[in-house]
Design a protein around this motif. Structure first.
Motif, PDB file in Angstrom:
ATOM      1  N   GLY A 147       0.813  -1.204   0.000  1.00 56.26           N
ATOM      2  CA  GLY A 147       0.000   0.000   0.000  1.00 56.26           C
ATOM      3  C   GLY A 147       0.849   1.257   0.000  1.00 56.26           C
ATOM      4  O   GLY A 147       2.076   1.206  -0.155  1.00 56.26           O
ATOM      5  N   ASP A 148       0.211   2.394   0.156  1.00 56.11           N
ATOM      6  CA  ASP A 148       0.893   3.690   0.170  1.00 56.11           C
ATOM      7  C   ASP A 148       1.086   4.172   1.609  1.00 56.11           C
ATOM      8  O   ASP A 148       0.159   4.078   2.419  1.00 56.11           O
ATOM      9  CB  ASP A 148       0.076   4.744  -0.586  1.00 56.11           C
ATOM     10  CG  ASP A 148      -0.167   4.382  -2.041  1.00 56.11           C
ATOM     11  OD1 ASP A 148       0.533   3.480  -2.542  1.00 56.11           O
ATOM     12  OD2 ASP A 148      -1.063   4.988  -2.658  1.00 56.11           O
ATOM     13  N   ILE A 149       2.286   4.672   1.901  1.00 55.43           N
ATOM     14  CA  ILE A 149       2.502   5.305   3.200  1.00 55.43           C
ATOM     15  C   ILE A 149       1.841   6.678   3.128  1.00 55.43           C
ATOM     16  O   ILE A 149       2.228   7.512   2.302  1.00 55.43           O
ATOM     17  CB  ILE A 149       3.991   5.466   3.527  1.00 55.43           C
ATOM     18  CG1 ILE A 149       4.726   4.127   3.412  1.00 55.43           C
ATOM     19  CG2 ILE A 149       4.174   6.037   4.926  1.00 55.43           C
ATOM     20  CD1 ILE A 149       6.230   4.239   3.596  1.00 55.43           C
ATOM     21  N   PRO A 150       0.832   6.952   3.946  1.00 61.08           N
ATOM     22  CA  PRO A 150       0.086   8.208   3.781  1.00 61.08           C
ATOM     23  C   PRO A 150       0.865   9.434   4.221  1.00 61.08           C
ATOM     24  O   PRO A 150       1.756   9.359   5.069  1.00 61.08           O
ATOM     25  CB  PRO A 150      -1.152   7.990   4.673  1.00 61.08           C
ATOM     26  CG  PRO A 150      -0.704   6.994   5.694  1.00 61.08           C
ATOM     27  CD  PRO A 150       0.284   6.095   5.011  1.00 61.08           C
ATOM     28  N   VAL A 203       8.940  15.889  -0.096  1.00 63.85           N
ATOM     29  CA  VAL A 203       8.732  14.570   0.500  1.00 63.85           C
ATOM     30  C   VAL A 203       8.413  14.675   1.973  1.00 63.85           C
ATOM     31  O   VAL A 203       7.521  13.996   2.477  1.00 63.85           O
ATOM     32  CB  VAL A 203       9.980  13.677   0.300  1.00 63.85           C
ATOM     33  CG1 VAL A 203       9.804  12.337   1.004  1.00 63.85           C
ATOM     34  CG2 VAL A 203      10.241  13.469  -1.183  1.00 63.85           C
ATOM     35  N   ALA A 204       9.143  15.495   2.706  1.00 60.83           N
ATOM     36  CA  ALA A 204       8.960  15.536   4.154  1.00 60.83           C
ATOM     37  C   ALA A 204       9.380  16.875   4.725  1.00 60.83           C
ATOM     38  O   ALA A 204      10.192  17.597   4.148  1.00 60.83           O
ATOM     39  CB  ALA A 204       9.758  14.416   4.809  1.00 60.83           C
ATOM     40  N   GLY A 205       8.816  17.165   5.878  1.00 59.47           N
ATOM     41  CA  GLY A 205       9.237  18.303   6.666  1.00 59.47           C
ATOM     42  C   GLY A 205       9.879  17.789   7.931  1.00 59.47           C
ATOM     43  O   GLY A 205       9.624  16.669   8.349  1.00 59.47           O
ATOM     44  N   LEU A 233       5.977  13.120   6.611  1.00 58.02           N
ATOM     45  CA  LEU A 233       5.747  13.066   5.170  1.00 58.02           C
ATOM     46  C   LEU A 233       4.729  14.126   4.773  1.00 58.02           C
ATOM     47  O   LEU A 233       3.638  14.187   5.342  1.00 58.02           O
ATOM     48  CB  LEU A 233       5.232  11.688   4.757  1.00 58.02           C
ATOM     49  CG  LEU A 233       6.164  10.500   4.950  1.00 58.02           C
ATOM     50  CD1 LEU A 233       5.524   9.234   4.386  1.00 58.02           C
ATOM     51  CD2 LEU A 233       7.515  10.742   4.285  1.00 58.02           C
ATOM     52  N   THR A 234       5.078  14.952   3.816  1.00 57.67           N
ATOM     53  CA  THR A 234       4.143  15.935   3.296  1.00 57.67           C
ATOM     54  C   THR A 234       3.390  15.402   2.090  1.00 57.67           C
ATOM     55  O   THR A 234       2.342  15.930   1.724  1.00 57.67           O
ATOM     56  CB  THR A 234       4.879  17.230   2.905  1.00 57.67           C
ATOM     57  OG1 THR A 234       5.953  16.904   2.003  1.00 57.67           O
ATOM     58  CG2 THR A 234       5.459  17.909   4.133  1.00 57.67           C
ATOM     59  N   ASN A 235       3.928  14.355   1.471  1.00 54.71           N
ATOM     60  CA  ASN A 235       3.269  13.658   0.370  1.00 54.71           C
ATOM     61  C   ASN A 235       3.306  12.163   0.659  1.00 54.71           C
ATOM     62  O   ASN A 235       4.218  11.687   1.340  1.00 54.71           O
ATOM     63  CB  ASN A 235       3.981  13.915  -0.963  1.00 54.71           C
ATOM     64  CG  ASN A 235       3.815  15.348  -1.439  1.00 54.71           C
ATOM     65  OD1 ASN A 235       2.756  15.940  -1.272  1.00 54.71           O
ATOM     66  ND2 ASN A 235       4.850  15.903  -2.032  1.00 54.71           N
ATOM     67  N   PRO A 236       2.335  11.394   0.147  1.00 57.22           N
ATOM     68  CA  PRO A 236       2.387   9.946   0.366  1.00 57.22           C
ATOM     69  C   PRO A 236       3.542   9.304  -0.395  1.00 57.22           C
ATOM     70  O   PRO A 236       3.992   9.822  -1.415  1.00 57.22           O
ATOM     71  CB  PRO A 236       1.027   9.469  -0.180  1.00 57.22           C
ATOM     72  CG  PRO A 236       0.609  10.527  -1.148  1.00 57.22           C
ATOM     73  CD  PRO A 236       1.148  11.821  -0.622  1.00 57.22           C
ATOM     74  N   ASN A 257       7.710   2.461  -3.728  1.00 56.44           N
ATOM     75  CA  ASN A 257       8.648   3.582  -3.760  1.00 56.44           C
ATOM     76  C   ASN A 257       9.196   3.870  -2.358  1.00 56.44           C
ATOM     77  O   ASN A 257       8.745   3.298  -1.369  1.00 56.44           O
ATOM     78  CB  ASN A 257       7.968   4.823  -4.336  1.00 56.44           C
ATOM     79  CG  ASN A 257       7.689   4.683  -5.818  1.00 56.44           C
ATOM     80  OD1 ASN A 257       8.576   4.354  -6.598  1.00 56.44           O
ATOM     81  ND2 ASN A 257       6.444   4.907  -6.210  1.00 56.44           N
ATOM     82  N   SER A 258      10.176   4.761  -2.298  1.00 56.82           N
ATOM     83  CA  SER A 258      10.843   5.026  -1.022  1.00 56.82           C
ATOM     84  C   SER A 258      11.370   6.450  -0.963  1.00 56.82           C
ATOM     85  O   SER A 258      11.394   7.162  -1.970  1.00 56.82           O
ATOM     86  CB  SER A 258      12.000   4.037  -0.821  1.00 56.82           C
ATOM     87  OG  SER A 258      12.963   4.177  -1.858  1.00 56.82           O
ATOM     88  N   PHE A 259      11.805   6.843   0.224  1.00 59.73           N
ATOM     89  CA  PHE A 259      12.550   8.088   0.374  1.00 59.73           C
ATOM     90  C   PHE A 259      13.715   7.828   1.315  1.00 59.73           C
ATOM     91  O   PHE A 259      13.674   6.913   2.139  1.00 59.73           O
ATOM     92  CB  PHE A 259      11.661   9.235   0.884  1.00 59.73           C
ATOM     93  CG  PHE A 259      11.395   9.227   2.362  1.00 59.73           C
ATOM     94  CD1 PHE A 259      12.170   9.984   3.231  1.00 59.73           C
ATOM     95  CD2 PHE A 259      10.356   8.481   2.893  1.00 59.73           C
ATOM     96  CE1 PHE A 259      11.922   9.987   4.594  1.00 59.73           C
ATOM     97  CE2 PHE A 259      10.094   8.475   4.260  1.00 59.73           C
ATOM     98  CZ  PHE A 259      10.887   9.229   5.109  1.00 59.73           C
ATOM     99  N   SER A 260      14.786   8.611   1.161  1.00 59.78           N
ATOM    100  CA  SER A 260      16.016   8.368   1.911  1.00 59.78           C
ATOM    101  C   SER A 260      16.483   9.621   2.636  1.00 59.78           C
ATOM    102  O   SER A 260      16.168  10.748   2.236  1.00 59.78           O
ATOM    103  CB  SER A 260      17.128   7.890   0.962  1.00 59.78           C
ATOM    104  OG  SER A 260      16.765   6.673   0.338  1.00 59.78           O
TER     105      SER A 260
END
Length: 214
Positions: free
Chosen positions: A96-99, A126-128, A140-143, A148-151
């Motif tokens: 699923g999506d990380i909200p 992506v995040a604050g 996270l400011t966007n899902p 997918n991922s963020f680093s």
């Protein structure tokens, strides 16, 4: 009979009104339940950590110059030191999506990070990030969509590369299976290497290095 019809519109029986009211109740119940169903988002995320390399190649270049960096890099490799230091966390949406709004706590027990430094390595889209007494809270400011991922490369945010570092990133919210939501990265040893000891002509200076503990 005339008493019953007094409260009903002309041509509509009391039985018809009661029947219509009964049909309307399930519709209201479904409409009220819909927001609660959509607010419950099933997802699963993994938090992993990477520790690789021992020093920053750009720092070495600044010390010895571009013409000698290759020779010095080879000599450092002989004693087990590798370039392109990375201390990085990766959060991946595995189911699923990380909200948006999901939060991660980054702890920094040795106080080697700054809010400005972290803001520079975390994409604004992506995040604050904010600083708290418990550590840095990344929101996270966007899902993050499924797969997918963020680093976050905390090495690039260090204020003192020559100091011992240790960081932990933990997902604050529980996900669908409560798994793999925390990871730690850091360095077993932080030291300064005297480049003059490598025996290379015209090479001197001190290079800050960190040896991975992973």
């Amino acid at each position: 009979m005339s008493e019953e019809n007094t409260f009903a519109p002309k041509g509509v029986s009391r039985r018809t009104l009661v029947k219509g009211a009964a049909w309307s109740l399930p519709v209201i119940a479904v409409a009220a339940a819909t927001p609660f169903a959509s607010a419950s988002v099933a997802f699963n995320a993994t938090v992993t950590a990477e520790c690789s390399g021992d020093y920053d190649i750009s720092v070495l270049t600044g010390i010895v110059g571009a013409g000698l960096v290759g020779v010095v890099q080879t000599a450092l490799g002989v004693i087990g030191l590798q370039p392109n230091a990375t201390r990085e966390f990766t959060v991946t949406a595995t189911t699923g999506d990380i909200p948006a709004g999901t939060q991660y706590l980054l702890t920094d027990p040795n106080a080697l990070l700054t809010l400005t430094g972290l803001e520079a390595v975390i994409g604004a889209g992506v995040a604050g990030v904010i600083s708290t007494t418990d550590g840095y809270v990344i929101t996270l400011t966007n899902p993050i969509t499924n797969g997918n991922s963020f680093s976050v490369n905390v090495y690039d945010a260090l204020v003192n590369v020559g100091a011992l570092s240790s960081f932990t990133l933990t997902q604050v919210q529980s996900d669908s299976n409560n798994g793999d939501n925390s990871a730690t990265t850091g360095s077993l040893l932080a030291a300064a290497v005297n480049l003059g000891d490598l025996g290379i002509p015209l090479v001197s200076g001190s290079l800050a290095v960190q040896t991975c503990d992973l």
